[in-house]
Scaffold this motif. Sequence first.
Motif, PDB file in Angstrom:
ATOM      1  N   PHE A   4     -11.503   9.648  -8.199  1.00  0.00           N
ATOM      2  CA  PHE A   4     -11.103   8.485  -7.403  1.00  0.00           C
ATOM      3  C   PHE A   4     -10.014   8.861  -6.403  1.00  0.00           C
ATOM      4  CE2 PHE A   4      -8.132   4.971  -6.747  1.00  0.00           C
ATOM      5  CZ  PHE A   4      -8.979   3.979  -6.263  1.00  0.00           C
ATOM      6  N   ARG A   5      -9.067   9.674  -6.822  1.00  0.00           N
ATOM      7  CA  ARG A   5      -7.984  10.071  -5.924  1.00  0.00           C
ATOM      8  C   ARG A   5      -8.490  10.947  -4.788  1.00  0.00           C
ATOM      9  NH1 ARG A   5      -2.730  12.502  -7.565  1.00  0.00           N
ATOM     10  NH2 ARG A   5      -2.376  11.815  -5.424  1.00  0.00           N
ATOM     11  N   ARG A   6      -9.474  11.800  -5.074  1.00  0.00           N
ATOM     12  CA  ARG A   6     -10.036  12.627  -4.011  1.00  0.00           C
ATOM     13  C   ARG A   6     -10.774  11.780  -2.980  1.00  0.00           C
ATOM     14  NH1 ARG A   6     -10.597  16.546  -8.323  1.00  0.00           N
ATOM     15  NH2 ARG A   6     -12.539  15.545  -9.017  1.00  0.00           N
ATOM     16  N   GLN A   7     -11.402  10.706  -3.431  1.00  0.00           N
ATOM     17  CA  GLN A   7     -12.125   9.831  -2.516  1.00  0.00           C
ATOM     18  C   GLN A   7     -11.213   8.842  -1.805  1.00  0.00           C
ATOM     19  OE1 GLN A   7     -15.243   7.957  -4.760  1.00  0.00           O
ATOM     20  NE2 GLN A   7     -16.311   9.898  -5.220  1.00  0.00           N
ATOM     21  N   HIS A   8     -10.065   8.540  -2.400  1.00  0.00           N
ATOM     22  CA  HIS A   8      -9.111   7.594  -1.803  1.00  0.00           C
ATOM     23  C   HIS A   8      -7.724   8.247  -1.744  1.00  0.00           C
ATOM     24  CE1 HIS A   8     -12.357   5.223  -3.662  1.00  0.00           C
ATOM     25  NE2 HIS A   8     -12.176   4.372  -2.655  1.00  0.00           N
ATOM     26  N   VAL A  43       4.508  13.725  -6.152  1.00  0.00           N
ATOM     27  CA  VAL A  43       5.963  13.912  -6.190  1.00  0.00           C
ATOM     28  C   VAL A  43       6.636  12.658  -6.730  1.00  0.00           C
ATOM     29  CG1 VAL A  43       8.019  14.269  -4.788  1.00  0.00           C
ATOM     30  CG2 VAL A  43       5.963  15.622  -4.332  1.00  0.00           C
ATOM     31  N   TRP A  44       6.221  11.497  -6.236  1.00  0.00           N
ATOM     32  CA  TRP A  44       6.823  10.251  -6.690  1.00  0.00           C
ATOM     33  C   TRP A  44       6.596  10.033  -8.189  1.00  0.00           C
ATOM     34  CZ3 TRP A  44       3.991   5.054  -6.688  1.00  0.00           C
ATOM     35  CH2 TRP A  44       4.803   4.078  -7.269  1.00  0.00           C
ATOM     36  N   ASN A  45       5.342  10.189  -8.633  1.00  0.00           N
ATOM     37  CA  ASN A  45       5.043   9.999 -10.052  1.00  0.00           C
ATOM     38  C   ASN A  45       5.848  10.964 -10.918  1.00  0.00           C
ATOM     39  OD1 ASN A  45       3.159   7.920  -9.633  1.00  0.00           O
ATOM     40  ND2 ASN A  45       1.503   9.373  -9.280  1.00  0.00           N
ATOM     41  N   SER A  46       5.986  12.210 -10.443  1.00  0.00           N
ATOM     42  CA  SER A  46       6.753  13.198 -11.209  1.00  0.00           C
ATOM     43  C   SER A  46       8.226  12.823 -11.275  1.00  0.00           C
ATOM     44  CB  SER A  46       6.598  14.587 -10.577  1.00  0.00           C
ATOM     45  OG  SER A  46       5.250  14.993 -10.560  1.00  0.00           O
ATOM     46  N   CYS A  99      -2.172   5.418  -4.233  1.00  0.00           N
ATOM     47  CA  CYS A  99      -1.357   6.105  -5.242  1.00  0.00           C
ATOM     48  C   CYS A  99      -1.290   5.235  -6.488  1.00  0.00           C
ATOM     49  CB  CYS A  99       0.042   6.390  -4.693  1.00  0.00           C
ATOM     50  SG  CYS A  99       1.068   7.384  -5.800  1.00  0.00           S
ATOM     51  N   VAL A 100      -2.173   5.513  -7.424  1.00  0.00           N
ATOM     52  CA  VAL A 100      -2.232   4.772  -8.684  1.00  0.00           C
ATOM     53  C   VAL A 100      -2.037   5.769  -9.818  1.00  0.00           C
ATOM     54  CG1 VAL A 100      -3.587   3.235 -10.139  1.00  0.00           C
ATOM     55  CG2 VAL A 100      -3.835   3.129  -7.642  1.00  0.00           C
ATOM     56  N   ARG A 147       0.849  -1.195   0.000  1.00  0.00           N
ATOM     57  CA  ARG A 147       0.000   0.000   0.000  1.00  0.00           C
ATOM     58  C   ARG A 147       0.879   1.239   0.000  1.00  0.00           C
ATOM     59  NH1 ARG A 147      -0.592   2.142   5.235  1.00  0.00           N
ATOM     60  NH2 ARG A 147       0.503   0.926   6.852  1.00  0.00           N
ATOM     61  N   TRP A 148       0.246   2.382  -0.254  1.00  0.00           N
ATOM     62  CA  TRP A 148       0.955   3.653  -0.256  1.00  0.00           C
ATOM     63  C   TRP A 148       1.080   4.158   1.178  1.00  0.00           C
ATOM     64  CZ3 TRP A 148       4.216   6.251  -2.877  1.00  0.00           C
ATOM     65  CH2 TRP A 148       4.387   7.632  -2.699  1.00  0.00           C
ATOM     66  N   LEU A 149       2.289   4.405   1.626  1.00  0.00           N
ATOM     67  CA  LEU A 149       2.549   4.757   3.017  1.00  0.00           C
ATOM     68  C   LEU A 149       2.621   6.256   3.267  1.00  0.00           C
ATOM     69  CD1 LEU A 149       5.405   2.164   3.719  1.00  0.00           C
ATOM     70  CD2 LEU A 149       2.966   1.915   4.232  1.00  0.00           C
ATOM     71  N   PHE A 150       2.585   7.054   2.209  1.00  0.00           N
ATOM     72  CA  PHE A 150       2.864   8.477   2.362  1.00  0.00           C
ATOM     73  C   PHE A 150       1.628   9.309   2.021  1.00  0.00           C
ATOM     74  CE2 PHE A 150       6.618   6.079   1.048  1.00  0.00           C
ATOM     75  CZ  PHE A 150       7.447   6.283   2.142  1.00  0.00           C
ATOM     76  N   SER A 151       1.822  10.610   1.932  1.00  0.00           N
ATOM     77  CA  SER A 151       0.692  11.526   1.785  1.00  0.00           C
ATOM     78  C   SER A 151       0.212  11.623   0.343  1.00  0.00           C
ATOM     79  CB  SER A 151       1.094  12.914   2.283  1.00  0.00           C
ATOM     80  OG  SER A 151       2.127  13.452   1.461  1.00  0.00           O
ATOM     81  N   TYR A 152      -0.894  12.339   0.169  1.00  0.00           N
ATOM     82  CA  TYR A 152      -1.484  12.574  -1.149  1.00  0.00           C
ATOM     83  C   TYR A 152      -0.515  13.349  -2.046  1.00  0.00           C
ATOM     84  CZ  TYR A 152      -4.895  14.264  -4.606  1.00  0.00           C
ATOM     85  OH  TYR A 152      -5.572  14.551  -5.764  1.00  0.00           O
ATOM     86  N   THR A 153       0.127  14.368  -1.484  1.00  0.00           N
ATOM     87  CA  THR A 153       1.052  15.190  -2.269  1.00  0.00           C
ATOM     88  C   THR A 153       2.289  14.415  -2.679  1.00  0.00           C
ATOM     89  OG1 THR A 153       0.284  17.152  -1.077  1.00  0.00           O
ATOM     90  CG2 THR A 153       2.353  17.341  -2.294  1.00  0.00           C
TER      91      THR A 153
END
Length: 412
Positions: free
Chosen positions: A179-183, A105-108, A187-188, A95-101
């Motif tokens: 979907f990202r706002r609801q979850h 950052v990771w994807n970028s 991080c997908v 699972r994703w362990l970090f924040s929404y932001t």
Amino acid sequence: MDNENFKNISMLQNTTFDDTADELWDNFTHFLKATIMGSIIVASILGNLLVIVSVMRHRRLRVITNYYVVSLALADMLVAMFAMSFNFSVEVFGRWLFSYTLCDVWNSLDVYFSTVSILHLCDISIDRYYAICKPLKYSLHMTKKVVALMLVNSWVSPAFLSFLPIFMGWYTTEAHQEFRRQHPDECVFVVNKAYAVISSSISFWIPGSIMIYMYLQIFKEANRQEKEMFNRHGAALLLHANNTNGDMLSNSGGSSKTLTLNEINQDLHHTPTRERSISRMKREHKAARTLGIIMGIFILCWLPFFLWYDSVSLCTTCECPHLVVAILFWIGYFNSTLNPLIYAYFNKDFREAFKNTLQCAFCSLCQRPPSDLNYVDNRRPSIRYEDRTRSVYSETYLKHVDRRCSDFGSTL
């Protein structure tokens, strides 16, 4: 009644044994996956750091073309630190362990550093094309300013492909944004069709096509030089057999160049000029083969990923198992780990520099000076054209080496 109880107990024991075996197998595969991924990350960081430190410590490796190598090593090291590490945490913990932001950052960073690494490989292929196919124009086109501009472009332009569209939300669909706002704890990375085509073209298809074209031109030039040399040698044998003295005759291979008696004698006997010509031709052919291996590894590592990336993005009904996706990601990442190994295998100067650096890193009593490679070549104070065209991939220069250290200086 006793038989029924015995059967029930046996079935319960078998079920428990199967569950335990499945759990042990899952734990083993999980441990194996984490070990492989962790090894790739550590090897990529240490290997590319070794490249950077070795070039900084050894003056012989500080040539213009190796600026690409150091910059590429830095990009590959950052891929391991910021792209692989986040992916590793997702694969290990599930699972994703970090924040929404930090997801953005990771994807970028993933898109950015991977693209930077690929563009560096493209720059190297262009540099080698000019050095091998157009050696007389190399010093005019590949100046320090041009090299600096190419490196700056390789670092700056991918930011407009990664950070800007991802943080602005241009890269994905409205459904995925909702979907990202609801979850926010997931991080997908889901992209729309336009971003998939543009990003894959800039990150892989265009640089890959340039690399293929450059390699084909280098391969053709190497074959042409070999054919021309054999034609000149054949013409020299013919002229020598006919006892021609000093006539200016055309090359039998159709070349506009002419052969004098002096050139005939050089072709017939193992003169220093002839030996240097043969040695240079062999180096060029070896450089072409090395570039082919580098390009082949690059394509093998990244082609499966980008084929999946484009097919899934353009086909809305296509699905792929998570295990396959993870394997494709890490095969692409593995290219950043392989690059230092390529240097060490194909370039003797780098091998010796790596050995010297590792000895000084792991042995506190080591007193070897960092400039061990400097005595290989006794250079004149002025910078020669040949010095500027030497690189980890090819050497279009002629060495003047002490006999006692000639083995030390042989490279690609």
